[in-house]
Design an enzyme around this catalytic site. Structure first.
Site, PDB file in Angstrom:
ATOM      1  N   LYS A 195      -4.233  -6.049  -7.614  1.00 49.23           N
ATOM      2  CA  LYS A 195      -3.018  -5.475  -7.305  1.00 49.23           C
ATOM      3  C   LYS A 195      -1.958  -6.005  -8.469  1.00 49.23           C
ATOM      4  CE  LYS A 195       0.652  -5.351  -3.673  1.00 49.23           C
ATOM      5  NZ  LYS A 195       1.282  -5.732  -2.117  1.00 49.23           N
ATOM      6  N   LYS A 248      -4.538  -1.177  -7.474  1.00 53.00           N
ATOM      7  CA  LYS A 248      -3.180  -0.541  -7.214  1.00 53.00           C
ATOM      8  C   LYS A 248      -2.256  -0.963  -7.995  1.00 53.00           C
ATOM      9  CE  LYS A 248       0.015  -1.486  -3.789  1.00 53.00           C
ATOM     10  NZ  LYS A 248       0.601  -2.332  -2.523  1.00 53.00           N
TER      11      LYS A 248
HETATM   12  C1  PBG Z   1       2.680  -5.265   0.867  1.00 52.93           C
HETATM   13  C2  PBG Z   1       2.724  -4.236   0.139  1.00 52.93           C
HETATM   14  C3  PBG Z   1       3.252  -3.460  -0.909  1.00 52.93           C
HETATM   15  C4  PBG Z   1       2.940  -2.254  -1.199  1.00 52.93           C
HETATM   16  C5  PBG Z   1       1.486  -2.055  -0.349  1.00 52.93           C
HETATM   17  N1  PBG Z   1       1.549  -3.202   0.464  1.00 52.93           N
HETATM   18  C6  PBG Z   1       4.629  -3.579  -1.679  1.00 52.93           C
HETATM   19  C7  PBG Z   1       4.509  -4.993  -2.497  1.00 52.93           C
HETATM   20  O1  PBG Z   1       3.596  -5.559  -2.731  1.00 52.93           O
HETATM   21  O2  PBG Z   1       5.626  -5.217  -2.987  1.00 52.93           O
HETATM   22  C8  PBG Z   1       3.272  -1.176  -2.074  1.00 52.93           C
HETATM   23  C9  PBG Z   1       2.752   0.251  -1.813  1.00 52.93           C
HETATM   24  C10 PBG Z   1       3.613   1.504  -2.400  1.00 52.93           C
HETATM   25  O3  PBG Z   1       4.321   1.050  -3.397  1.00 52.93           O
HETATM   26  O4  PBG Z   1       3.471   2.513  -1.753  1.00 52.93           O
HETATM   27  N2  PBG Z   1       2.674  -6.496   0.112  1.00 52.93           N
END
Ligand code: PBG
Length: 327
Positions: A195, A248
């Site tokens: 991520k 992601k």
């Molecule tokens: C929680 C999380 C996030 C997303 C999914 N789970 C936000 C982040 O890490 O700031 C982002 C999903 C999206 O942008 O559609 N940590």
């Protein structure tokens, strides 16, 4: 064989010939639909930067799930937006928290829907970081027990899969252990393994009210220029017990998806995040692109790169294109 005897255009001549040699098949069963659940009754609030995506109270979440099932979508990823937030994100593991209540209700009313929950502190903490903060730092090891508790509370309430998205080191192992110790050997883990610290999450943070009050997430989410590090992260998560690994965002990281697919014999999920959705919607509204075609091309490219599973806000729109009879 070369031109003029070989002519690649022969296989592009008609729709049916193109279809018969098509290499990548996008299907509704690939999709996971993310949903935002909020307290209240009869609530349906559109997220300004994500037209067509709403925050739903539990009753309306159930209605919406019934609708997406009609379209053939069989899995949802649930995010909770709690009534109150605190330093420890305690609503995140409260037995009567928003997600826990939603899970129980949905299980009661709907059969055959795969319930996946986001396991992360940022929607529940007052500071908006994905862990416990001490002296301005997100504390890795202390955060792990909270994530374990949160995952367990989701499993108890009926989650089929938990999806840790915090990027703390060691969290998959801790969650697996906590689940197993409590008899939830059959609850799977879909880990947000690679991520990245991405500007593509902007609209999500509006949706989930989870923008950090200070600093950013670079101290725990990955740096966008790195790909070997992503493979290390995925390998660690697999060793710790992840069943499905995720990359992601998706669109700017197709190379990472492809590398992961080649290296690991595990199901690969890709999260086409909020910013990817908003860009297409915005340009479509301006009349600068054909939104529908762009959507299908992007989703197909994610599948072609190697994703087995696509988490996408376009799930409904794409499903009605793929299965027009169900529209
Ligand atoms: C929680 C999380 C996030 C997303 C999914 N789970 C936000 C982040 O890490 O700031 C982002 C999903 C999206 O942008 O559609 N940590």
């Amino acid at each position: 064989m070369l031109f003029p005897s070989y002519r690649p255009r022969r296989l592009r001549k008609t729709k049916s010939i193109r279809k018969i040699i098509q290499e990548t098949d996008l299907s509704v069963s690939d999709f996971i639909y993310p949903m935002f659940v909020i307290p209240g009754n009869g609530v349906k609030e559109e997220i300004t930067s994500m037209p067509g995506i709403f925050r739903y109270s539990i009753d309306n979440t159930i209605k919406e799930i019934k609708e997406i099932k009609e379209l053939g979508i069989q899995a949802v990823l649930l995010f909770g937006i709690p009534e109150k937030k605190d330093e420890h994100g305690s609503e995140g593991y409260n037995e009567n928290g928003i997600i826990q209540k939603a899970l129980r209700k949905i299980k009661e009313e709907i059969k055959d829907i795969l319930l996946i929950t986001d396991v992360c502190m940022c929607e529940y903490t007052s500071h908006g970081h994905c862990g416990i903060v001490k002296d301005g730092e997100v504390e890795n090891d202390e955060t792990l027990q909270y994530l374990g508790r949160m995952a367990l509370s989701h499993a108890k309430a009926g989650a089929d899969i938990v999806a840790p998205s915090d990027m703390m080191d060691g969290r998959v192992g801790v969650i697996r252990e906590v689940l197993d110790e409590n008899g939830f050997q059959n609850v799977a883990i879909m880990s947000y393994s690679a991520k990245y610290a991405s500007a593509f999450y902007g609209p999500f943070r509006e949706a989930a009210h989870s923008t950090p009050l200070f600093g950013d997430r670079h101290g725990y989410q990955m740096d966008p220029p790195n790909i070997r590090e992503a493979l290390r992260e995925i390998s660690l998560d697999i060793q710790e017990g992840a069943d499905i690994v995720m990359i992601k965002p998706a669109l700017s990281y197709l190379d990472v998806i492809k590398a992961a697919k080649e290296e690991f014999d595990y199901p690969i999920a890709a999260y086409s995040v909020s910013g990817e959705y908003s860009m297409v919607k915005a340009a479509g509204r301006l009349g600068w692109v054909d939104e529908t075609k762009l959507m299908m091309e992007i989703l197909t490219s994610i599948k072609r790169a190697g994703a087995d599973i696509i988490i996408t806000y376009f799930a409904k729109d794409a499903a009605s294109i793929l299965n027009p009879s169900k529209r």
